[in-house]
Design an enzyme around this catalytic site. Structure first.
Site, PDB file in Angstrom:
ATOM      1  N   LYS A   1       0.887  -1.184   0.000  1.00  0.00           N
ATOM      2  CA  LYS A   1       0.000   0.000   0.000  1.00  0.00           C
ATOM      3  C   LYS A   1       0.917   1.223   0.000  1.00  0.00           C
ATOM      4  CE  LYS A   1      -1.799   2.983   1.858  1.00  0.00           C
ATOM      5  NZ  LYS A   1      -1.538   4.369   1.389  1.00  0.00           N
TER       6      LYS A   1
ATOM      7  N   GLU B   1       9.313   2.162  10.831  1.00  0.00           N
ATOM      8  CA  GLU B   1      10.457   3.061  10.622  1.00  0.00           C
ATOM      9  C   GLU B   1       9.863   4.453  10.570  1.00  0.00           C
ATOM     10  OE1 GLU B   1      13.084   5.338   9.901  1.00  0.00           O
ATOM     11  OE2 GLU B   1      12.590   4.908   7.814  1.00  0.00           O
TER      12      GLU B   1
ATOM     13  N   CYS C   1      14.005  10.855   6.723  1.00  0.00           N
ATOM     14  CA  CYS C   1      13.909  10.630   8.172  1.00  0.00           C
ATOM     15  C   CYS C   1      15.283  10.697   8.814  1.00  0.00           C
ATOM     16  CB  CYS C   1      13.238   9.300   8.454  1.00  0.00           C
ATOM     17  SG  CYS C   1      13.982   7.948   7.576  1.00  0.00           S
TER      18      CYS C   1
ATOM     19  N   GLU D   1       9.886  16.853  14.506  1.00  0.00           N
ATOM     20  CA  GLU D   1      10.424  16.583  13.172  1.00  0.00           C
ATOM     21  C   GLU D   1       9.891  17.590  12.162  1.00  0.00           C
ATOM     22  OE1 GLU D   1       9.154  13.034  10.947  1.00  0.00           O
ATOM     23  OE2 GLU D   1      11.267  12.703  10.499  1.00  0.00           O
TER      24      GLU D   1
END
Ligand code: TXE
Length: 478
Positions: free
Chosen positions: A171, A244, A278, A377
């Site tokens: 997906k 992750e 990331c 973040e």
């Protein structure tokens, strides 16, 4: 391009409800795709279940050959798929082609893993016995992937799962599904049996819970809140989960650093791929002796970055990938200014010949680690410099974050580098190198809330994609 879902070896028609536009040129429609619903998800799950028994017994060499053929085809089509990736996600053409090549090497690596992956044999304390430990496929794996590396992340989840004998439902992100559709075509052309790989497009919210309960394992890359939600969705059925997630990665520059190396690593690590990694450097921690010289050079490096259309050969930094991310970055810049961070460069949108999400590479000085800028973040081309007294203070600031994915240091002292390597709580440590930019044959990931459920990539990925079986065998030979 097929704008359809791929279920049980067949391309499925559907209303083309999902459109992607080029973030470098919003007047360009890149792709139209059919959004999967609950019915398609149920069919994909049933198909993956049916195919699982044969795929786990599928001839090893034939399985390796299929994966190798996909890698070969990705290399042949790297320019074309790299351009599609750049048009859909906004990274530069060089970055896009590089990502497709990396996906190819990931498939080649896992083709090797099919035949290389060992079991273990033990002597037994019981006379006439031995013990064999084998790694068996988990079963059906659901891979949920983000938009920032739409083919590399899909490749390392899908190739890893297939190599160790699992069937897969992929997906991909609704923002960049084009490369996943291409990957499905390549897997079909490489001779993968029907049902072993299935592709469902769209946001996934309608069928996420159902699939997570129905599959044996979920491997997810994306935001920390969605990751946490997936763990909760997986809990009732105890589905195996690997996540992750985000980072707030520190890059330390010590007084003894080589300036060229430090500036290059900080620039690459922070603004490469428009900061949408990331593992990107989001906090630049600099000791006071080198601070002024380093900052002067860094501002020049940032100011020289050419921002523009991702397909333009001179562009060094493409646009932000989508509207939501663009707005998130602008909000983050506004809040950092309100918090008192000093803007050294950038700070807003850039005009360009085409309508796109162009953001100036942005650098703040005089920031404090407790500012929101340095705790949440950003996932954009934005970073803050934090000036500290000495190495001890630098380590304390680097560790003062809930995230623990990547970390880096610029130093010419082996002793300092080794101390940082040992003390960093991040899953990845880079010495005199950018915090981002990783190789596919070694483990990748961090501690919660940056990662959860075991490492991805390299041989470590077998821990997630397999289950152990310990067999005691009484053969009677003493
Ligand atoms: O992520 P989401 P988005 C971070 C980054 C970014 C933020 C939002 O900070 O600003 O996440 O990005 C699927 N059932 N990262 O919105 O929502 C979704 O469709 C099934 C960091 O893209 O986490 C997509 O395929 N699927 C990151 C995937 O989850 C669901 C990379 C990720 O989406 C679902 C990207 C559901 N209920 C963004 N809800 C990194 N770690 O590198 C969402 N999805």
């Amino acid at each position: 391009m097929k704008g359809r879902n791929f279920i049980d070896g067949a391309w499925r028609d559907g209303e083309l409800a999902l459109q992607t536009y080029n973030p470098s040129d919003l007047d360009e429609l890149v792709g139209q795709y059919a959004r999967a619903g609950v019915a398609e998800a149920e069919e994909a799950l049933a198909a993956a279940r049916r195919a699982a028994a044969d795929w786990r017994r599928f001839n090893m060499q034939a399985r390796a050959d299929i994966l190798r053929r996909v890698g070969d085809a990705l290399l042949v089509r790297a320019d074309e798929l790299g351009a599609l990736l750049s048009r859909e996600e906004g990274k530069t053409l060089k970055e896009g082609i590089g990502e497709v090549q990396r996906a190819a090497y990931v498939f080649h690596y896992y083709a090797g893993e099919v035949v290389r992956h060992p079991g273990q044999w033990y002597n037994s304390m019981r006379d006439g016995h031995n013990i064999v430990v084998t790694y068996e496929p988990v079963g059906v794996v659901l891979a949920i992937t983000p938009w920032n590396f739409p083919i590399a992340i899909a490749a390392w989840k899908v190739a890893g799962a297939l190599a160790y004998g699992n069937t897969v439902i992929l997906k991909p992100s609704e923002y960049a599904p084009g490369c996943a559709v291409a990957l499905a075509e390549l897997l079909e052309q490489a001779g993968l049996p029907r049902g072993v790989f299935n592709l469902l497009l769209g946001e996934g919210r309608a069928f996420g819970q159902m699939l997570i309960e129905g599959v044996d394992a979920v491997t997810f890359t994306g935001s920390t809140p969605t990751g946490s939600m997936i763990v909760q969705m997986a809990a009732p059925a105890m589905t195996k989960v690997q996540l992750e997630l985000g980072g707030k990665n520190p890059f330390i520059v010590l007084d003894d650093a080589d300036l060229d190396t430090a500036v290059e690593a900080a620039t690459q690590g922070t603004w490469g791929q428009t900061g949408q990694r990331c593992t990107g450097s989001e906090r630049i921690i600099v000791t006071k002796g080198i601070h002024d010289a380093f900052v002067e050079r860094l501002v020049k490096a940032v100011a020289s970055l050419k921002v523009g259309h991702a397909l333009h050969p001179d562009t060094q930094m493409g646009p932000v990938a989508n509207q939501a991310q663009f707005q998130k970055n602008l909000d983050c810049i506004a809040r950092a200014r309100a918090e008192g961070a000093e803007l050294a460069f950038g700070g807003g949108a850039i005009d360009a010949p085409t309508r796109g999400y162009f953001l100036a590479p942005t650098l703040f000085l005089d920031t404090d680690n407790r500012m929101e800028l340095n705790q949440e973040e950003t996932f954009g081309p934005i970073a803050g410099v934090i000036k500290v007294e000495d190495f001890d203070a630098a380590i304390a600031v680097a560790q003062d974050s809930r995230f623990a994915l990547s970390s880096g240091i610029a130093t010419t002292s082996l002793k300092n580098a080794e101390r940082f390597r040992r003390e960093s709580k991040a899953g990845l440590v880079m010495v005199n190198a950018p915090t981002a930019g990783l190789e596919y044959h070694v483990p990748f990931g961090g501690r919660p809330p940056s990662g959860y459920g075991g490492r991805e990539q390299g041989a470590a990925s077998a821990e997630f994609f397999t289950e152990l079986k310990t067999s005691y065998i009484n053969h009677g030979v003493i």
